[in-house]
Motif scaffolding. Structure first.
Motif, PDB file in Angstrom:
ATOM      1  N   TYR A 112       0.699  -1.335  -0.057  1.00  0.00           N
ATOM      2  CA  TYR A 112      -0.199   0.129  -0.041  1.00  0.00           C
ATOM      3  C   TYR A 112       0.691   1.303  -0.076  1.00  0.00           C
ATOM      4  O   TYR A 112       0.402   2.339  -0.301  1.00  0.00           O
ATOM      5  CB  TYR A 112      -1.036   0.058   1.169  1.00  0.00           C
ATOM      6  CG  TYR A 112      -1.965  -0.677   1.109  1.00  0.00           C
ATOM      7  CD1 TYR A 112      -3.142  -0.374   0.160  1.00  0.00           C
ATOM      8  CD2 TYR A 112      -2.243  -2.106   1.593  1.00  0.00           C
ATOM      9  CE1 TYR A 112      -4.458  -1.338  -0.183  1.00  0.00           C
ATOM     10  CE2 TYR A 112      -3.260  -2.853   1.614  1.00  0.00           C
ATOM     11  CZ  TYR A 112      -4.426  -2.621   0.698  1.00  0.00           C
ATOM     12  OH  TYR A 112      -5.372  -3.325   0.691  1.00  0.00           O
ATOM     13  N   ASP A 113       2.159   1.153   0.499  1.00  0.00           N
ATOM     14  CA  ASP A 113       2.792   2.423   0.750  1.00  0.00           C
ATOM     15  C   ASP A 113       3.640   2.765  -0.477  1.00  0.00           C
ATOM     16  O   ASP A 113       4.243   3.638  -0.422  1.00  0.00           O
ATOM     17  CB  ASP A 113       3.534   2.378   2.036  1.00  0.00           C
ATOM     18  CG  ASP A 113       4.655   1.230   2.023  1.00  0.00           C
ATOM     19  OD1 ASP A 113       4.316   0.280   1.024  1.00  0.00           O
ATOM     20  OD2 ASP A 113       5.198   0.862   2.953  1.00  0.00           O
ATOM     21  N   ALA A 114       3.713   1.769  -1.484  1.00  0.00           N
ATOM     22  CA  ALA A 114       4.697   2.148  -2.560  1.00  0.00           C
ATOM     23  C   ALA A 114       4.251   1.351  -4.062  1.00  0.00           C
ATOM     24  O   ALA A 114       4.437   0.174  -3.911  1.00  0.00           O
ATOM     25  CB  ALA A 114       6.049   1.693  -2.350  1.00  0.00           C
ATOM     26  N   VAL A 115       3.625   2.201  -4.738  1.00  0.00           N
ATOM     27  CA  VAL A 115       3.275   1.511  -5.873  1.00  0.00           C
ATOM     28  C   VAL A 115       4.370   1.882  -7.061  1.00  0.00           C
ATOM     29  O   VAL A 115       4.632   3.080  -7.612  1.00  0.00           O
ATOM     30  CB  VAL A 115       2.327   2.100  -6.826  1.00  0.00           C
ATOM     31  CG1 VAL A 115       1.782   1.435  -8.166  1.00  0.00           C
ATOM     32  CG2 VAL A 115       0.951   2.119  -5.667  1.00  0.00           C
ATOM     33  N   ASP A 116       5.342   0.635  -7.286  1.00  0.00           N
ATOM     34  CA  ASP A 116       6.757   0.965  -7.706  1.00  0.00           C
ATOM     35  C   ASP A 116       6.552   0.914  -9.303  1.00  0.00           C
ATOM     36  O   ASP A 116       5.994   0.084  -9.600  1.00  0.00           O
ATOM     37  CB  ASP A 116       7.660   0.022  -7.417  1.00  0.00           C
ATOM     38  CG  ASP A 116       8.599   0.327  -6.171  1.00  0.00           C
ATOM     39  OD1 ASP A 116       8.602   1.733  -6.018  1.00  0.00           O
ATOM     40  OD2 ASP A 116       9.086  -0.428  -5.346  1.00  0.00           O
ATOM     41  N   LEU A 136      -4.869   6.281  -6.497  1.00  0.00           N
ATOM     42  CA  LEU A 136      -4.793   5.901  -4.741  1.00  0.00           C
ATOM     43  C   LEU A 136      -4.374   7.155  -4.113  1.00  0.00           C
ATOM     44  O   LEU A 136      -4.815   7.502  -3.212  1.00  0.00           O
ATOM     45  CB  LEU A 136      -3.388   4.909  -4.788  1.00  0.00           C
ATOM     46  CG  LEU A 136      -3.231   4.678  -3.261  1.00  0.00           C
ATOM     47  CD1 LEU A 136      -4.369   3.992  -2.687  1.00  0.00           C
ATOM     48  CD2 LEU A 136      -1.990   3.374  -3.384  1.00  0.00           C
ATOM     49  N   GLU A 137      -3.309   8.104  -4.604  1.00  0.00           N
ATOM     50  CA  GLU A 137      -3.193   9.414  -3.970  1.00  0.00           C
ATOM     51  C   GLU A 137      -4.414   9.953  -4.022  1.00  0.00           C
ATOM     52  O   GLU A 137      -4.690  10.677  -3.016  1.00  0.00           O
ATOM     53  CB  GLU A 137      -2.164  10.203  -5.029  1.00  0.00           C
ATOM     54  CG  GLU A 137      -0.835   9.673  -4.913  1.00  0.00           C
ATOM     55  CD  GLU A 137       0.260  10.006  -5.845  1.00  0.00           C
ATOM     56  OE1 GLU A 137       0.163  10.751  -6.610  1.00  0.00           O
ATOM     57  OE2 GLU A 137       1.392   9.336  -5.756  1.00  0.00           O
ATOM     58  N   LEU A 138      -5.325  10.226  -5.016  1.00  0.00           N
ATOM     59  CA  LEU A 138      -6.430  10.985  -4.906  1.00  0.00           C
ATOM     60  C   LEU A 138      -7.309  10.674  -3.942  1.00  0.00           C
ATOM     61  O   LEU A 138      -8.004  10.933  -3.136  1.00  0.00           O
ATOM     62  CB  LEU A 138      -7.116  10.911  -6.394  1.00  0.00           C
ATOM     63  CG  LEU A 138      -8.358  11.862  -6.373  1.00  0.00           C
ATOM     64  CD1 LEU A 138      -8.267  13.269  -6.116  1.00  0.00           C
ATOM     65  CD2 LEU A 138      -9.284  11.768  -7.622  1.00  0.00           C
ATOM     66  N   HIS A 143      -9.969  10.448   1.254  1.00  0.00           N
ATOM     67  CA  HIS A 143     -10.581   9.550   2.598  1.00  0.00           C
ATOM     68  C   HIS A 143      -9.616   9.314   3.727  1.00  0.00           C
ATOM     69  O   HIS A 143      -9.720   8.413   4.461  1.00  0.00           O
ATOM     70  CB  HIS A 143     -10.993   8.073   1.874  1.00  0.00           C
ATOM     71  CG  HIS A 143     -12.067   8.185   0.736  1.00  0.00           C
ATOM     72  ND1 HIS A 143     -13.432   8.754   1.145  1.00  0.00           N
ATOM     73  CD2 HIS A 143     -11.813   7.935  -0.488  1.00  0.00           C
ATOM     74  CE1 HIS A 143     -14.067   8.819   0.043  1.00  0.00           C
ATOM     75  NE2 HIS A 143     -13.236   8.372  -0.830  1.00  0.00           N
ATOM     76  N   GLY A 144      -8.460   9.834   3.569  1.00  0.00           N
ATOM     77  CA  GLY A 144      -7.427   9.752   4.468  1.00  0.00           C
ATOM     78  C   GLY A 144      -6.314   8.851   4.102  1.00  0.00           C
ATOM     79  O   GLY A 144      -6.202   7.938   3.203  1.00  0.00           O
ATOM     80  N   ALA A 145      -5.152   8.588   4.878  1.00  0.00           N
ATOM     81  CA  ALA A 145      -3.937   8.272   4.329  1.00  0.00           C
ATOM     82  C   ALA A 145      -3.826   6.812   4.478  1.00  0.00           C
ATOM     83  O   ALA A 145      -2.957   6.226   3.910  1.00  0.00           O
ATOM     84  CB  ALA A 145      -2.650   8.915   5.347  1.00  0.00           C
TER      85      ALA A 145
END
Ligand code: NG1
Ligand code: MG
Length: 522
Positions: A112-116, A136-138, A143-145
């Protein structure tokens, strides 16, 4: 035109009449393949088309307005979603392509923390990942981090030829971002938000692109071209062509010269983006009062010729007590002259020369302009690039004025005289000359396609998209279409070793089509 991406109830809501039969077959195939690969039905299909640019080439990343239209060819993503996030730390994407020989299937477990995305490897699923990352960023902004994506199964079918100047990439990225949003419960996807995220996302794949393609792909409406502006913010509105007899058509012809921006970026596309930004900085340093800062803007390098344009005239107006405001066209005419007088070096400028004018070091220059997307050049042709950009921005306004300004165009209820058509065509021909000579983004094969078409009855012919190969676009009255096709077949395509499939796809008559849509299955 702003608002949410529409839901289509049937293919009639998506395609023009002439495309319905073949699209029906294609969609059925997509949905049944989905069922056989994944063992269940797709939930929905997200769709985004390619585009052809009518006029306004290589000026979107300088934040000048452009006039593209969507085509029938598109990217379709059939999608199903697992109802729950899979794991706390990762989610799974299974992605396959209808053309599986060319585009092999993949399965990713994505933290979840890195879409490489490895932009150095040219892999078809990179485009999906870049849309995914943007979405995902949007979603996290909304909706929160700790927003978690659901796992997805995807089958893709793309009909926009890759590397052909019709923007298969923007179609794919936009359709991907849309798919991720819908799959994760965003039932209303705002078109402007989707476009903006697709623009930024595509830069993650290694091309420092402008925003024309994504705008055209998302916003277009059947029957009209799209006037897209980028400053002060992204806006798009429909523009209509006059009804004429014979009808005016746009013919798109492939050169079959593959132009791969990912390979040639450092000497072609990305270099032009750098040259235009350097031209803006240089003109600002020489023509504006010392210390003038250009406004940070949404151009790829945060500074644009349009930003210089605005600042220059704002300062002029401020310092002169008299004079009425100049129109945008008058301003652009003046800028064409100013660029010619100020940027005198035909042979181009070295890094040292530009750094000296900007009063910064060469290292600083490199850090600001060439570090994110590397370029290879010893001289930067600021004069020619600025002349093209200002001249092309002016041609877009003139073209629009022909269509809408009461010269016998659509809004005047007439048009279509040979003279009127010739005026439209001449602007397209001037674009081609400027792309060939000043911007150096054509190639001999495209020049030849244009020359052949003009001899056979095209009013205006030019490259479309990034150039250096790819596609060309031609304004042809319906009664000359057959003659132009025959001339290409005999004088251009006959010399090439083409498969039947390539011959079939070489030339299409393009009617302006719809932009992005979602279709719910079942
Ligand atoms: P292509 O390569 O034809 O998709 C590119 C850019 C546009 C625009 C045109 C030139 C991308 C995604 N698109 O189009 O933004 O700059 O060239 O006008 O790179
Ligand atoms: Mg592209």
């Amino acid at each position: 035109m702003a608002g949410p991406v529409p839901y289509a109830r049937s293919l009639q809501d998506i395609y023009n009449q002439d495309a319905l039969a073949s699209q029906g077959v294609r969609w059925n195939h997509l949905l049944s393949r989905f069922q056989s690969i994944y063992g269940h039905q797709a939930d929905f299909v997200s769709r985004s088309p390619g585009r052809v640019n009518i006029i306004g080439e290589h000026i979107d990343y300088s934040l000048y307005s452009v006039l593209p239209m969507a085509i029938t060819a598109d990217a379709l993503l059939a999608v199903s979603t697992d109802t729950k996030p899979t794991k706390e730390s990762a989610f799974k994407v299974q992605i396959a392509n209808v053309q599986d020989a060319k585009f092999p299937s993949h399965e990713f477990e994505i933290p979840y923390d890195a879409v490489d995305i490895d932009a150095t490897v040219h892999e078809w699923t990179n485009y999906f990942k870049s849309g995914l990352r943007g979405a995902l960023e949007l979603l996290r902004r909304k909706h929160g981090a700790d927003f978690k994506l659901k796992s997805m199964q995807i089958l893709m079918d793309g009909t926009v030829p890759a590397g052909g100047g019709l923007s298969s990439s923007a179609a794919f990225v936009s359709a991907s971002a849309l798919a991720v949003m819908i799959a994760n419960g965003e039932t209303e996807v705002d078109k402007t938000e989707l476009t903006e995220l697709a623009i930024v996302s595509e830069r993650a794949v290694g091309v420092n692109s402008g925003g024309m393609d994504q705008s055209a792909s998302v916003f277009s409406e059947r029957g009209s071209a799209l006037f897209v502006s980028f400053s002060p913010k992204l806006t798009a509105r429909p523009v209509y062509f006059p009804k004429t007899d014979p009808e005016l058509t746009f013919l798109i012809a492939q050169s079959f010269v593959a132009a791969d921006k990912h390979v040639t970026g450092p000497i072609h596309y990305n270099l032009r983006v750098v040259e235009c930004s350097l031209a803006a900085a240089y003109l600002n340093a020489v023509l504006n009062p010392p210390g003038t800062q250009l406004p940070g803007d949404s151009a790829p390098l945060g500074i644009s010729l349009h930003g210089f344009h605005e600042t220059y005239f704002a300062l002029q107006e401020h310092s002169s007590a008299t004079t009425a405001r100049k129109t945008e066209s008058e301003q652009l005419e003046e800028l064409v002259r100013l660029a010619e007088q100020t940027l005198t070096k035909e042979e181009g400028y070295t890094r040292e020369e530009i750094a000296a004018a900007l009063n910064i070091s060469v290292d600083e220059l490199d850090a600001r302009f060439t570090s994110r997307f590397p370029v290879r050049a010893s001289r930067f042709k600021l004069r020619q690039r600025a002349q093209h950009v200002f001249g092309e921005a002016l041609r877009v306004l003139r073209f629009l004025d022909q269509l809408e300004g009461g010269h016998g165009g659509a809004s005047a209820g007439g048009g279509g005289t040979a003279e009127y058509n010739a005026r439209l065509g001449a602007l397209l021909n001037d674009t081609q000359d400027s792309c060939r000579d000043a911007y150096e983004c054509s190639c001999p094969e495209i020049d030849e396609l244009c020359a052949i078409a003009r001899r056979a009855g095209s009013y205006g012919s030019r490259l479309t998209g990034a150039g250096w190969g790819g596609c060309s676009v031609h304004l042809v009255p319906a009664d000359r279409v057959a003659a132009v096709r025959e001339a290409w077949a005999a004088e251009y395509y006959a010399k090439m070793d083409l498969t039947d499939e390539q011959k079939e796809a070489a030339v299409v008559v393009s009617r302006p089509g719809n932009g992005s849509a979602v279709y719910l299955v079942g």
